[in-house]
Design a protein around this motif. Structure first.
Motif, PDB file in Angstrom:
ATOM      1  N   PRO A 637       0.816  -1.219   0.000  1.00 25.79           N
ATOM      2  CA  PRO A 637       0.000   0.000   0.000  1.00 25.79           C
ATOM      3  C   PRO A 637       0.847   1.265   0.000  1.00 25.79           C
ATOM      4  N   ILE A 638       0.203   2.367  -0.334  1.00 26.89           N
ATOM      5  CA  ILE A 638       0.822   3.685  -0.157  1.00 26.89           C
ATOM      6  C   ILE A 638       0.801   4.006   1.327  1.00 26.89           C
ATOM      7  N   PRO A 639       1.957   4.247   1.948  1.00 23.09           N
ATOM      8  CA  PRO A 639       1.947   4.470   3.402  1.00 23.09           C
ATOM      9  C   PRO A 639       1.225   5.763   3.767  1.00 23.09           C
ATOM     10  N   PRO A 640       0.297   5.706   4.721  1.00 23.38           N
ATOM     11  CA  PRO A 640      -0.395   6.929   5.159  1.00 23.38           C
ATOM     12  C   PRO A 640       0.559   7.986   5.702  1.00 23.38           C
ATOM     13  N   SER A 641       1.777   7.569   6.102  1.00 22.27           N
ATOM     14  CA  SER A 641       2.728   8.532   6.662  1.00 22.27           C
ATOM     15  C   SER A 641       3.148   9.592   5.651  1.00 22.27           C
ATOM     16  N   LEU A 642       2.873   9.376   4.348  1.00 23.87           N
ATOM     17  CA  LEU A 642       3.183  10.403   3.354  1.00 23.87           C
ATOM     18  C   LEU A 642       2.383  11.677   3.613  1.00 23.87           C
ATOM     19  N   SER A 659      -0.837  -1.415  -4.295  1.00 21.50           N
ATOM     20  CA  SER A 659      -2.204  -1.903  -4.144  1.00 21.50           C
ATOM     21  C   SER A 659      -2.875  -1.214  -2.965  1.00 21.50           C
ATOM     22  N   GLY A 660      -4.119  -1.581  -2.743  1.00 22.22           N
ATOM     23  CA  GLY A 660      -4.875  -0.982  -1.656  1.00 22.22           C
ATOM     24  C   GLY A 660      -5.488   0.346  -2.053  1.00 22.22           C
ATOM     25  N   THR A 661      -5.992   1.056  -1.080  1.00 21.26           N
ATOM     26  CA  THR A 661      -6.651   2.330  -1.336  1.00 21.26           C
ATOM     27  C   THR A 661      -5.663   3.486  -1.251  1.00 21.26           C
ATOM     28  N   PHE A 674       1.490  18.551  -8.199  1.00 25.39           N
ATOM     29  CA  PHE A 674       1.663  17.505  -9.208  1.00 25.39           C
ATOM     30  C   PHE A 674       1.518  16.157  -8.523  1.00 25.39           C
ATOM     31  N   LEU A 675       0.655  15.303  -9.092  1.00 27.37           N
ATOM     32  CA  LEU A 675       0.408  13.976  -8.532  1.00 27.37           C
ATOM     33  C   LEU A 675       0.261  12.984  -9.662  1.00 27.37           C
ATOM     34  N   ASN A 676       0.966  11.857  -9.570  1.00 27.53           N
ATOM     35  CA  ASN A 676       0.831  10.792 -10.560  1.00 27.53           C
ATOM     36  C   ASN A 676       0.839   9.449  -9.847  1.00 27.53           C
ATOM     37  N   LEU A 677      -0.333   8.813  -9.790  1.00 25.46           N
ATOM     38  CA  LEU A 677      -0.481   7.485  -9.185  1.00 25.46           C
ATOM     39  C   LEU A 677      -0.898   6.466 -10.236  1.00 25.46           C
ATOM     40  N   SER A 678      -0.745   6.789 -11.502  1.00 25.29           N
ATOM     41  CA  SER A 678      -1.231   5.933 -12.581  1.00 25.29           C
ATOM     42  C   SER A 678      -0.435   4.636 -12.678  1.00 25.29           C
ATOM     43  N   ASP A 679      -1.024   3.684 -13.384  1.00 28.02           N
ATOM     44  CA  ASP A 679      -0.384   2.394 -13.683  1.00 28.02           C
ATOM     45  C   ASP A 679       0.044   1.671 -12.411  1.00 28.02           C
ATOM     46  N   ASN A 680      -0.912   1.438 -11.534  1.00 29.01           N
ATOM     47  CA  ASN A 680      -0.719   0.623 -10.338  1.00 29.01           C
ATOM     48  C   ASN A 680      -1.906  -0.306 -10.189  1.00 29.01           C
ATOM     49  N   ASN A 681      -2.067  -0.889  -9.022  1.00 30.14           N
ATOM     50  CA  ASN A 681      -3.208  -1.776  -8.741  1.00 30.14           C
ATOM     51  C   ASN A 681      -4.060  -1.195  -7.617  1.00 30.14           C
ATOM     52  N   LEU A 682      -4.179   0.105  -7.574  1.00 32.73           N
ATOM     53  CA  LEU A 682      -4.922   0.768  -6.508  1.00 32.73           C
ATOM     54  C   LEU A 682      -6.417   0.562  -6.698  1.00 32.73           C
ATOM     55  N   SER A 683      -7.152   0.618  -5.602  1.00 36.88           N
ATOM     56  CA  SER A 683      -8.591   0.359  -5.654  1.00 36.88           C
ATOM     57  C   SER A 683      -9.309   1.293  -4.692  1.00 36.88           C
ATOM     58  N   GLY A 684     -10.636   1.277  -4.774  1.00 33.40           N
ATOM     59  CA  GLY A 684     -11.460   2.065  -3.869  1.00 33.40           C
ATOM     60  C   GLY A 684     -11.720   3.458  -4.380  1.00 33.40           C
ATOM     61  N   SER A 716     -20.433   3.267  -7.650  1.00 31.14           N
ATOM     62  CA  SER A 716     -21.463   2.250  -7.430  1.00 31.14           C
ATOM     63  C   SER A 716     -21.078   0.920  -8.046  1.00 31.14           C
ATOM     64  N   ASN A 717     -20.157   0.938  -9.003  1.00 35.72           N
ATOM     65  CA  ASN A 717     -19.725  -0.294  -9.651  1.00 35.72           C
ATOM     66  C   ASN A 717     -18.529  -0.928  -8.976  1.00 35.72           C
ATOM     67  N   THR A 718     -17.755  -0.147  -8.279  1.00 38.92           N
ATOM     68  CA  THR A 718     -16.469  -0.648  -7.815  1.00 38.92           C
ATOM     69  C   THR A 718     -16.271  -0.597  -6.328  1.00 38.92           C
ATOM     70  N   SER A 719     -17.193   0.041  -5.624  1.00 36.52           N
ATOM     71  CA  SER A 719     -16.962   0.221  -4.200  1.00 36.52           C
ATOM     72  C   SER A 719     -17.345  -0.984  -3.375  1.00 36.52           C
ATOM     73  N   ASN A 720     -17.936  -2.043  -4.006  1.00 31.98           N
ATOM     74  CA  ASN A 720     -18.344  -3.208  -3.221  1.00 31.98           C
ATOM     75  C   ASN A 720     -17.188  -3.845  -2.493  1.00 31.98           C
ATOM     76  N   ALA A 721     -16.109  -4.064  -3.282  1.00 32.21           N
ATOM     77  CA  ALA A 721     -14.965  -4.740  -2.668  1.00 32.21           C
ATOM     78  C   ALA A 721     -14.388  -3.916  -1.541  1.00 32.21           C
ATOM     79  N   THR A 722     -14.334  -2.589  -1.757  1.00 38.93           N
ATOM     80  CA  THR A 722     -13.798  -1.712  -0.716  1.00 38.93           C
ATOM     81  C   THR A 722     -14.686  -1.710   0.503  1.00 38.93           C
ATOM     82  N   ASP A 723     -16.024  -1.631   0.270  1.00 40.51           N
ATOM     83  CA  ASP A 723     -16.961  -1.641   1.384  1.00 40.51           C
ATOM     84  C   ASP A 723     -16.865  -2.946   2.141  1.00 40.51           C
ATOM     85  N   ALA A 724     -16.783  -4.057   1.390  1.00 40.19           N
ATOM     86  CA  ALA A 724     -16.694  -5.352   2.054  1.00 40.19           C
ATOM     87  C   ALA A 724     -15.423  -5.467   2.862  1.00 40.19           C
TER      88      ALA A 724
END
Length: 864
Positions: A637-642, A659-661, A674-684, A716-724
């Protein structure tokens, strides 16, 4: 007087009632502070200059009614100047310069015999009151320079009859300088108002100050025309500095003007819109310092300028000069400083003054090789810059004969061949910049034991081989830039012993292996820029190593965060500095920092083979401005400490396997542009808050699990996994429980009907068909009623059975309980927690079940 005293000075001595003189000047190791003075003290002279006395000045200093001379300069006193000093009537001399005193300028109008006031180089604020000075008729010298004073310059100061020096430079004074009259009898010989915010025209009444010797109005906002012809009224003038204003300097170049212009020693007319060389200068026999830089002078440099007998410093930089008037015969020049940078000069470099200590020919169009015997012309040279020209050929070894050379800048040319080994071995050289040439071979491994290098920049050449081990001898190194070469080696852990290192650039080489240095000692507590991108480094990012980079952990209150530049003062007691420059990649673009602020911090380790998680210790580098970890193989995951990096302006984590949120803590980074988080496996869901959702969709693209603004993917299409996932973390997946309970009750009713009543089975099947025929098409599904199943069943079952049975032993397959074979559907729809709409995936379809044994009959065919 100086006596070499050390330790702490006893306060009780200062309280002796009969003591009249305390003179501790020059005891630089002596510490102490001022006590509370009792009434009736006899002290007349208090001299503590150039000691380590500190603390505040006591209000009780007003009890010393006999005090006449005070010198507290070059100490460490802080706080305001006591108001009680206003009652000291015997004061004659007050020097409190070069401390950290704050507050307002004290009122000393009761001291009628006061001659000298020096409060310069402090932190005084407020205005200069115009009414406090009228009674100081014997005041000779007033120096309030280098403070933070604002407001206007009181005209009353110009009417003090005995005032000779008025120094108000380097403050925040503003407004216009008003005209003043009836001052022809003024004693003023020095007027320094430089480096303020004064505006409007220069008052013509200045030309009435007949005794004026030094006039400095530089670095203000004065405008309008300044007639040089009027200067001829100031017969005693020796220094005139009008540089860096908005003045249009004009003159009539007549013979009478040439003969009547004062015979000055210093003339600085930088940024004065001059178009030609003023001819009256050729008659200035005493002229030593001439600055005509940043004007619009074009054409050739006249030959007479080299024949001025006394000239020692000449600055013609930042003009449009293209050539030299020749030939150079019978030159009598005694030039020590010659600055010709940023012109359009062409051809060979024609002149190397034999006594020159500072030569800057950079940013011109010189095109030739360097003379083989160039070292013979640099006997006294300390600074030599030929950068940004069209010079080629090899670097002659004779340059090593310049025994006093401290700065050599040959960058941005086309020099080829090898780096002369003798150049590396020079013990006096402090800055060596060979960046962006065509040098080949390896870096000579001959850095001397008493290496003085602070800057080594060989970026952008064709150098190969290994990293020179002897560079560890350069223990005062601050800037190391060997990027964009072909050096192949492991990470240079030998540099860990250099605690002064501030900039480390290994970018675009062939370095490999890990970057941790477990068997070495030392820390990079001053490191502020790290760029090791585009190499073959691998392994994990060593989090414990990051915690030793103290300069990246500072905050605004730290002494290190004072705005300053990395620079090297070339000549002592001068303002000539060499400014380090470096190219960094931040905010997705490459930029050159012409001046490296000591507060600018960045880390770029992109385009390597780093793996593992991003260490949480990165969050301790709270002074970081730019962080680029892109194009690696980082996971987790991206560390929250950032979220602790409150100064961060650029963050690039793209092209990894993170990965992760996205941590909501990142939304507190209000400076992030400037922010670039593209091309990863992030979700939520992409977190919202502050400016976080102002970034473009490209900042988040190619993360299949991300949803929400600025992406067009509806959560509404993708938040199920995150909610679960969040429900599981809290201990209960309530939505799954509700869904399972509903299926269970419904299935139980259907089973009872099917078991107990055949007509009930038919009624149930027909009812379900009617319901599904209405609902499923609305949800994007197709559905056939049961009576149409039989037509398609045999064909589809045969095809799917063939697919699923491939690879199974025939005997094993025959033993499978056929009761558990058949189609199953993955239920991808369920009600959201508000029970308002169905959350479903239109890509979900029904599949045929693979063979299932009776032992697995307890497993469910449904998943939600």
């Amino acid at each position: 007087m100086t006596a070499g005293l050390q330790g702490s000075f006893p306060e009780q001595i200062m309280k002796v009632p009969t003591l009249q003189i305390i003179d501790l000047i020059g005891n630089e190791e002596l510490q102490g502070s001022l006590p509370e003075f009792p009434d009736g003290g006899a002290l007349r002279s208090l001299f503590l200059a150039r000691t380590r006395f500190l603390g505040s000045l006591p209000e009780s200093i007003g009890n010393l009614k006999m005090l006449s001379r005070v010198d507290l300069s070059n100490c460490n006193f802080t706080g305001p100047i006591p108001k009680s000093m206003a009652s000291l009537k015997e004061l004659v001399y007050v020097d409190m310069s070069k401390n950290k005193l704050n507050g307002s300028v004290p009122v000393l109008s009761m001291a009628k015999n006061l001659t000298d006031i020096n409060l310069s180089y402090n932190e005084l604020t407020g205005q200069i009151n115009s009414t406090h000075w009228k009674s100081l008729t014997k005041l000779v010298n007033l120096n309030l320079g280098n403070n933070k004073l604002n407001g206007s310059v009181p005209s009353s100061l110009f009417y003090l009859p005995s005032l000779k020096q008025l120094l108000l430079s380097n403050n925040q004074l503003s407004g216009q300088l008003l005209e003043f009259a009836n001052i022809s009898s003024s004693s003023l010989d020095t007027l320094d108002l430089s480096s303020n915010n004064l505006e409007g025209p220069v008052p013509r009444s200045i030309f009435l100050l007949q005794q004026l010797k030094i006039l400095s109005l530089s670095s203000n906002n004065f405008g309008g025309s300044f007639p040089l012809n009027s200067v001829q009224q100031l017969k005693n003038l020796s220094t005139l500095d009008l540089s860096y204003n908005s003045l249009l300097i004009s003159y009539n170049n007549t013979d009478s003007f040439r003969s009547s212009f004062p015979n000055i020693t210093t003339l600085k007319l930088a940024s004065g819109e001059l178009r030609t060389f003023p001819n009256f200068l050729r008659d200035q026999s005493r002229l030593r310092y001439l600055d005509l830089s940043q004007n619009q002078i074009h054409g050739e440099i006249p030959n007479w300028i080299w024949k001025l007998n006394s000239i020692s410093q000449l600055n013609l930089s930042c003009n449009s000069l293209v050539s030299f008037e020749g030939p150079f015969l019978n030159l009598t020049s005694n030039l020590s400083v010659l600055d010709l940078h940023s012109n359009q000069l062409q051809g060979h470099i024609p002149i190397f003054p034999p006594l020159a200590t500072y030569l800057d020919y950079s940013r011109n169009n010189f095109s030739s090789t360097m003379p083989d015997d160039i070292g013979g012309f640099l006997n006294y040279t300390i600074f030599l810059s030929l950068s940004s020209n069209n010079l080629d050929g090899s670097i002659p070894a004779s340059i090593c004969k310049a025994a006093y050379l401290q700065v050599l800048d040959l960058s941005n040319n086309s020099f080829s061949g090898f780096i002369p080994p003798c150049l590396i071995a020079m013990t006096e050289i402090v800055v060596l910049n060979l960046r962006r040439n065509e040098l080949a071979g390896s870096i000579p491994d001959g850095f001397p034991g008493h290496c003085s290098l602070k800057t080594l920049d060989i970026n952008g050449n064709h150098l190969k081989g290994q990293f020179p081990k002897s560079l560890a001898n350069c223990t005062v190194l601050e800037v190391l830039n060997i990027g964009s070469n072909q050096i192949m080696d492991t990470f240079p852990c030998l540099l860990k012993s250099i605690s002064t290192l501030r900039v480390l650039v290994l970018r675009s080489n062939r370095f490999y292996g890990q970057i941790g240095c477990p068997n070495t000692t030392g820390t990079w507590k001053m490191l502020q820029i790290v760029d090791i991108a585009h190499n073959n480094f691998s392994g994990e990012i060593p989090g414990r190593c990051l915690t030793t980079w103290k300069a990246m952990m500072g905050d605004e209150d730290d002494a290190q965060s004072k705005i300053n530049h990395l620079q090297f003062r070339v000549l002592q007691f001068s303002d000539l500095n060499y400014q380090d420059a470096i190219t960094v990649t931040t905010k997705g673009i490459e930029m050159e920092l012409v001046k490296i602020l000591t507060v600018f911090t960045s880390i770029d380790i992109s385009c390597n083979n780093f793996n593992g998680w991003i260490p949480a210790q990165v969050g301790q580098l709270k002074a970081l401005y730019a962080l680029n970890l892109s194009n690696n193989a980082l996971t987790g995951p991206i560390p929250p400490s950032l979220g602790n990096l409150t100064q961060l302006e650029s963050l690039d984590l793209s092209n990894n396997s993170l990965s992760g949120t996205i941590p909501p803590e990142l939304t507190v980074l209000t400076f992030l542009s400037f922010l670039n988080l593209s091309d990863n496996n992030l979700s939520g869901r992409i977190p919202s808050g502050n400016q976080f959702q102002t970034f473009s969709p490209e900042s988040f693209e190619d993360n299949k699990g991300l949803c929400g603004a600025p992406l067009l993917v509806n959560c509404s299409n993708t938040s199920n996994a995150t909610d679960a996932a969040s429900n599981v973390e809290s201990g209960f997946d309530w939505q799954s429980i509700y869904t399972g309970l509903g299926f269970g009750v419904g299935a139980a009713v259907m089973v009872i009907l099917l078991m107990m009543w055949a007509e009930g089975r038919n009624w149930t099947d027909n009812s379900i068909d009617k319901i599904l025929l209405v609902i499923l098409p609305m949800m994007g599904y197709s559905y056939k009623p049961r009576h149409e199943w039989d037509n398609d069943w045999d064909e589809e079952f045969e095809e799917d059975s063939k697919f699923f049975t491939e690879g199974y032993d025939q005997d094993e397959f025959e033993s499978v309980d056929k009761e558990f074979q058949g189609p199953f559907c993955v239920f991808c729809s369920k009600l959201d927690t508000s029970r308002k709409s169905a959350i479903h995936n239109p890509n979900c379809t029904c599949h045929f079940s693979p063979p299932m044994s009776s032992t697995s009959s307890s497993s469910s065919s449904f998943s939600s």
